[in-house]
Motif scaffolding. Structure first.
Motif, PDB file in Angstrom:
ATOM      1  N   VAL A 168       0.848  -1.181   0.000  1.00  0.00           N
ATOM      2  CA  VAL A 168       0.000   0.000   0.000  1.00  0.00           C
ATOM      3  C   VAL A 168       0.888   1.237   0.000  1.00  0.00           C
ATOM      4  O   VAL A 168       1.930   1.262   0.664  1.00  0.00           O
ATOM      5  CB  VAL A 168      -0.923   0.006   1.239  1.00  0.00           C
ATOM      6  CG1 VAL A 168      -1.666   1.338   1.362  1.00  0.00           C
ATOM      7  CG2 VAL A 168      -1.923  -1.151   1.168  1.00  0.00           C
ATOM      8  N   GLU A 169       0.501   2.264  -0.738  1.00  0.00           N
ATOM      9  CA  GLU A 169       1.258   3.519  -0.774  1.00  0.00           C
ATOM     10  C   GLU A 169       0.429   4.654  -0.190  1.00  0.00           C
ATOM     11  O   GLU A 169      -0.764   4.785  -0.493  1.00  0.00           O
ATOM     12  CB  GLU A 169       1.650   3.879  -2.194  1.00  0.00           C
ATOM     13  CG  GLU A 169       2.413   5.206  -2.281  1.00  0.00           C
ATOM     14  CD  GLU A 169       2.893   5.538  -3.692  1.00  0.00           C
ATOM     15  OE1 GLU A 169       3.682   6.493  -3.825  1.00  0.00           O
ATOM     16  OE2 GLU A 169       2.464   4.840  -4.644  1.00  0.00           O
ATOM     17  N   LEU A 170       1.056   5.450   0.656  1.00  0.00           N
ATOM     18  CA  LEU A 170       0.480   6.721   1.069  1.00  0.00           C
ATOM     19  C   LEU A 170       0.967   7.747   0.052  1.00  0.00           C
ATOM     20  O   LEU A 170       2.147   8.122   0.050  1.00  0.00           O
ATOM     21  CB  LEU A 170       0.920   7.094   2.482  1.00  0.00           C
ATOM     22  CG  LEU A 170       0.472   8.461   2.989  1.00  0.00           C
ATOM     23  CD1 LEU A 170      -1.044   8.570   3.006  1.00  0.00           C
ATOM     24  CD2 LEU A 170       1.048   8.744   4.370  1.00  0.00           C
ATOM     25  N   ASP A 171       0.070   8.182  -0.807  1.00  0.00           N
ATOM     26  CA  ASP A 171       0.441   9.087  -1.899  1.00  0.00           C
ATOM     27  C   ASP A 171       0.571  10.510  -1.373  1.00  0.00           C
ATOM     28  O   ASP A 171      -0.424  11.147  -1.009  1.00  0.00           O
ATOM     29  CB  ASP A 171      -0.619   9.011  -2.999  1.00  0.00           C
ATOM     30  CG  ASP A 171      -0.259   9.849  -4.213  1.00  0.00           C
ATOM     31  OD1 ASP A 171       0.854  10.435  -4.231  1.00  0.00           O
ATOM     32  OD2 ASP A 171      -1.083   9.937  -5.138  1.00  0.00           O
ATOM     33  N   LEU A 172       1.801  11.002  -1.361  1.00  0.00           N
ATOM     34  CA  LEU A 172       2.096  12.344  -0.857  1.00  0.00           C
ATOM     35  C   LEU A 172       2.376  13.332  -1.982  1.00  0.00           C
ATOM     36  O   LEU A 172       2.751  14.476  -1.729  1.00  0.00           O
ATOM     37  CB  LEU A 172       3.310  12.278   0.077  1.00  0.00           C
ATOM     38  CG  LEU A 172       3.175  11.324   1.275  1.00  0.00           C
ATOM     39  CD1 LEU A 172       4.534  11.102   1.938  1.00  0.00           C
ATOM     40  CD2 LEU A 172       2.179  11.862   2.290  1.00  0.00           C
ATOM     41  N   SER A 173       2.194  12.901  -3.201  1.00  0.00           N
ATOM     42  CA  SER A 173       2.620  13.704  -4.355  1.00  0.00           C
ATOM     43  C   SER A 173       1.824  14.991  -4.535  1.00  0.00           C
ATOM     44  O   SER A 173       2.298  15.938  -5.167  1.00  0.00           O
ATOM     45  CB  SER A 173       2.527  12.860  -5.635  1.00  0.00           C
ATOM     46  OG  SER A 173       1.180  12.483  -5.890  1.00  0.00           O
ATOM     47  N   LYS A 174       0.598  15.050  -3.989  1.00  0.00           N
ATOM     48  CA  LYS A 174      -0.247  16.233  -4.191  1.00  0.00           C
ATOM     49  C   LYS A 174      -0.068  17.283  -3.099  1.00  0.00           C
ATOM     50  O   LYS A 174      -0.749  18.324  -3.127  1.00  0.00           O
ATOM     51  CB  LYS A 174      -1.705  15.811  -4.284  1.00  0.00           C
ATOM     52  CG  LYS A 174      -2.036  14.975  -5.510  1.00  0.00           C
ATOM     53  CD  LYS A 174      -3.520  14.654  -5.565  1.00  0.00           C
ATOM     54  CE  LYS A 174      -3.872  13.917  -6.853  1.00  0.00           C
ATOM     55  NZ  LYS A 174      -3.172  12.640  -6.989  1.00  0.00           N
ATOM     56  N   LEU A 175       0.806  17.054  -2.139  1.00  0.00           N
ATOM     57  CA  LEU A 175       1.068  18.072  -1.127  1.00  0.00           C
ATOM     58  C   LEU A 175       1.645  19.323  -1.792  1.00  0.00           C
ATOM     59  O   LEU A 175       2.368  19.224  -2.790  1.00  0.00           O
ATOM     60  CB  LEU A 175       2.043  17.536  -0.074  1.00  0.00           C
ATOM     61  CG  LEU A 175       1.475  16.498   0.897  1.00  0.00           C
ATOM     62  CD1 LEU A 175       2.588  15.925   1.776  1.00  0.00           C
ATOM     63  CD2 LEU A 175       0.369  17.087   1.761  1.00  0.00           C
ATOM     64  N   PRO A 176       1.352  20.503  -1.268  1.00  0.00           N
ATOM     65  CA  PRO A 176       1.824  21.749  -1.897  1.00  0.00           C
ATOM     66  C   PRO A 176       3.345  21.782  -2.054  1.00  0.00           C
ATOM     67  O   PRO A 176       4.075  21.193  -1.243  1.00  0.00           O
ATOM     68  CB  PRO A 176       1.354  22.832  -0.923  1.00  0.00           C
ATOM     69  CG  PRO A 176       0.211  22.223  -0.186  1.00  0.00           C
ATOM     70  CD  PRO A 176       0.533  20.751  -0.070  1.00  0.00           C
ATOM     71  N   LYS A 177       3.791  22.465  -3.082  1.00  0.00           N
ATOM     72  CA  LYS A 177       5.220  22.621  -3.317  1.00  0.00           C
ATOM     73  C   LYS A 177       5.878  23.271  -2.103  1.00  0.00           C
ATOM     74  O   LYS A 177       5.364  24.243  -1.547  1.00  0.00           O
ATOM     75  CB  LYS A 177       5.453  23.488  -4.554  1.00  0.00           C
ATOM     76  CG  LYS A 177       6.918  23.607  -4.955  1.00  0.00           C
ATOM     77  CD  LYS A 177       7.072  24.418  -6.236  1.00  0.00           C
ATOM     78  CE  LYS A 177       8.530  24.522  -6.642  1.00  0.00           C
ATOM     79  NZ  LYS A 177       8.699  25.313  -7.891  1.00  0.00           N
ATOM     80  N   GLY A 178       6.995  22.699  -1.673  1.00  0.00           N
ATOM     81  CA  GLY A 178       7.697  23.203  -0.505  1.00  0.00           C
ATOM     82  C   GLY A 178       7.318  22.489   0.783  1.00  0.00           C
ATOM     83  O   GLY A 178       7.994  22.648   1.797  1.00  0.00           O
ATOM     84  N   THR A 179       6.220  21.731   0.752  1.00  0.00           N
ATOM     85  CA  THR A 179       5.817  20.949   1.928  1.00  0.00           C
ATOM     86  C   THR A 179       6.557  19.620   1.912  1.00  0.00           C
ATOM     87  O   THR A 179       6.538  18.923   0.893  1.00  0.00           O
ATOM     88  CB  THR A 179       4.296  20.681   1.916  1.00  0.00           C
ATOM     89  OG1 THR A 179       3.596  21.915   1.893  1.00  0.00           O
ATOM     90  CG2 THR A 179       3.883  19.878   3.138  1.00  0.00           C
ATOM     91  N   PRO A 180       7.221  19.245   2.992  1.00  0.00           N
ATOM     92  CA  PRO A 180       7.938  17.960   3.005  1.00  0.00           C
ATOM     93  C   PRO A 180       6.988  16.799   2.720  1.00  0.00           C
ATOM     94  O   PRO A 180       5.869  16.764   3.237  1.00  0.00           O
ATOM     95  CB  PRO A 180       8.491  17.875   4.433  1.00  0.00           C
ATOM     96  CG  PRO A 180       8.524  19.281   4.927  1.00  0.00           C
ATOM     97  CD  PRO A 180       7.375  19.974   4.265  1.00  0.00           C
ATOM     98  N   LYS A 181       7.421  15.881   1.906  1.00  0.00           N
ATOM     99  CA  LYS A 181       6.604  14.710   1.556  1.00  0.00           C
ATOM    100  C   LYS A 181       6.786  13.639   2.633  1.00  0.00           C
ATOM    101  O   LYS A 181       7.489  12.648   2.452  1.00  0.00           O
ATOM    102  CB  LYS A 181       7.011  14.183   0.178  1.00  0.00           C
ATOM    103  CG  LYS A 181       6.932  15.217  -0.938  1.00  0.00           C
ATOM    104  CD  LYS A 181       5.507  15.727  -1.140  1.00  0.00           C
ATOM    105  CE  LYS A 181       5.375  16.574  -2.397  1.00  0.00           C
ATOM    106  NZ  LYS A 181       6.042  17.876  -2.311  1.00  0.00           N
ATOM    107  N   ILE A 182       6.138  13.868   3.778  1.00  0.00           N
ATOM    108  CA  ILE A 182       6.258  12.966   4.916  1.00  0.00           C
ATOM    109  C   ILE A 182       4.873  12.647   5.463  1.00  0.00           C
ATOM    110  O   ILE A 182       3.922  13.411   5.280  1.00  0.00           O
ATOM    111  CB  ILE A 182       7.130  13.552   6.042  1.00  0.00           C
ATOM    112  CG1 ILE A 182       6.576  14.908   6.512  1.00  0.00           C
ATOM    113  CG2 ILE A 182       8.579  13.682   5.593  1.00  0.00           C
ATOM    114  CD1 ILE A 182       7.301  15.495   7.705  1.00  0.00           C
ATOM    115  N   ALA A 183       4.782  11.509   6.161  1.00  0.00           N
ATOM    116  CA  ALA A 183       3.526  11.087   6.788  1.00  0.00           C
ATOM    117  C   ALA A 183       3.399  11.783   8.133  1.00  0.00           C
ATOM    118  O   ALA A 183       3.545  11.183   9.196  1.00  0.00           O
ATOM    119  CB  ALA A 183       3.499   9.577   6.945  1.00  0.00           C
TER     120      ALA A 183
END
Length: 360
Positions: free
Chosen positions: A228-243
């Motif tokens: 399963v993937e937690l898709d973080l790709s749509k977080l705003p630019k500059g926001t760390p791609k973390i859970a």
């Protein structure tokens, strides 16, 4: 089904928050922590588990640990054939989660999920990472710091992510957890120490995809469920791609709305095999059993890093572990039945072994 109809205690913990009004116990805060969002509790996993146990023909009942000795005594006298262990702390202290399992061991009551040793190894993130490294499992380089003392350190490089060493559920992880300078690092370490009275885990931030591997079973029979993937790709630019905490639990936030978990469909066979083999090795390294989840990062270079191991992950029907189980062809009720059967089978095997052991 092992053992036919069973009396099953669905065990969970509450505690009395000294800042809350009387008669309002809260679930699992600890050590100056921020309680999880109340929206998370709109559908309790224990209620779903209770219903599944009824469908299986068992006799479930709720058993509560409220942090008192009397609740421990009541657990010992509850008459359960098996305990479905959903506790995450004792008296609000996460570090005592392992003690609940140890108490059940002392009482010789079978229970689901991780034993005390697995809870200890997995909960202390630094210890778990050392176990992974010993077994040749790739994990980000790290250091630990507490009140000016460095307890362990690799040669780490920025960017770094800083988090409490003993917390789970992304507690203490927000957009400020990823740091890129000495100043930011020092400020974040101080925040972790002051807010959680906890050593800070400082680890290299791995850019890449957030992949979860649910694992069902114990020892050599453990099997990896669909990834399963937690898709973080749509977080705003500059926001760390973390859970982060808001990504996982704060339903009203933009971060929560822009992220979702889904079964991975676009990985090639080789990468899927690497992720699954790595997860299984990590699961065994920290001695998880029955069910668990391994959190990994798939880097932009195709490397797999284990971030942490989670004993007894959340069994809400909407969460990652159950998504994976359903993709494997199991219904929710079947999943709960398998977990109970594994606990009973282990207890019966241990009883037979003890009764047949030679005496001197």
């Amino acid at each position: 089904m092992v053992g036919g109809k069973l009396k099953v205690a669905v065990l969970y913990d509450v505690w009395e928050d000294p800042d809350s009004p009387p008669e309002e116990p809260v679930e699992k805060p600890a050590r100056k922590r921020k309680p999880r969002s109340k929206t998370r509790k709109q559908k309790e996993d224990r209620e779903e588990i209770f219903e599944a146990l009824e469908k299986l023909g068992h006799e479930p009942f709720y058993q509560v640990l409220d942090g008192s000795l009397s609740s421990l005594h009541a657990l010992g006298k509850c008459g359960a054939d098996v305990v479905f262990n959903l506790t995450e702390s004792f008296a609000g202290d996460d570090a005592k989660e392992m003690n609940v399992a140890a108490y059940l061991d002392l009482l010789d009551i079978p229970y689901t999920g991780a034993g005390p040793h697995a809870n200890f190894l997995a909960q202390d993130k630094a210890v778990a990472k050392k176990m992974f490294a010993f077994h040749g499992i790739k994990t980000p380089f790290f250091a630990t710091s507490y009140r000016g003392r460095i307890e362990h350190a690799h040669n780490i490089e920025f960017p770094l992510i800083v988090k409490p060493i003993l917390e789970d559920g992304s507690i203490g992880i927000d957009a400020g957890a990823v740091v890129t300078s000495i100043k930011e690092l020092m400020e974040r370490v101080e925040y972790i120490q002051d807010e959680f009275d906890s050593p800070a885990l400082i680890e290299e931030y791995i850019e890449g995809r957030e992949i979860y591997a649910g694992i069902l079973g114990s020892y050599e029979r453990a099997q990896v469920l669909p990834l399963v993937e937690l898709d973080l790709s749509k977080l705003p630019k500059g926001t760390p791609k973390i859970a982060s905490y808001d990504v996982k639990f704060e339903e009203g936030t933009e971060a929560y709305k822009l992220t979702k978990s889904a079964v991975v469909e676009d990985l090639d066979e080789k990468t899927t095999a690497l992720l699954s083999e790595t997860a299984l090795a990590a699961y065994r390294a920290v001695k998880l059993r029955d069910y668990g989840r391994i959190d990994m990062r798939l880097s932009t270079k195709g490397e797999v890093y284990v971030i942490e191991a989670n004993p007894n992950p959340w069994l809400s029907s909407k969460q990652e572990f159950v998504l994976a189980a359903k993709k494997s062809g199991r219904t929710y009720t079947q999943l709960i039945g398998e977990i109970v059967d594994m606990a009973m089978a282990r207890h019966l095997a241990n009883t037979v072994s003890a009764n047949t052991a030679p005496t001197g």
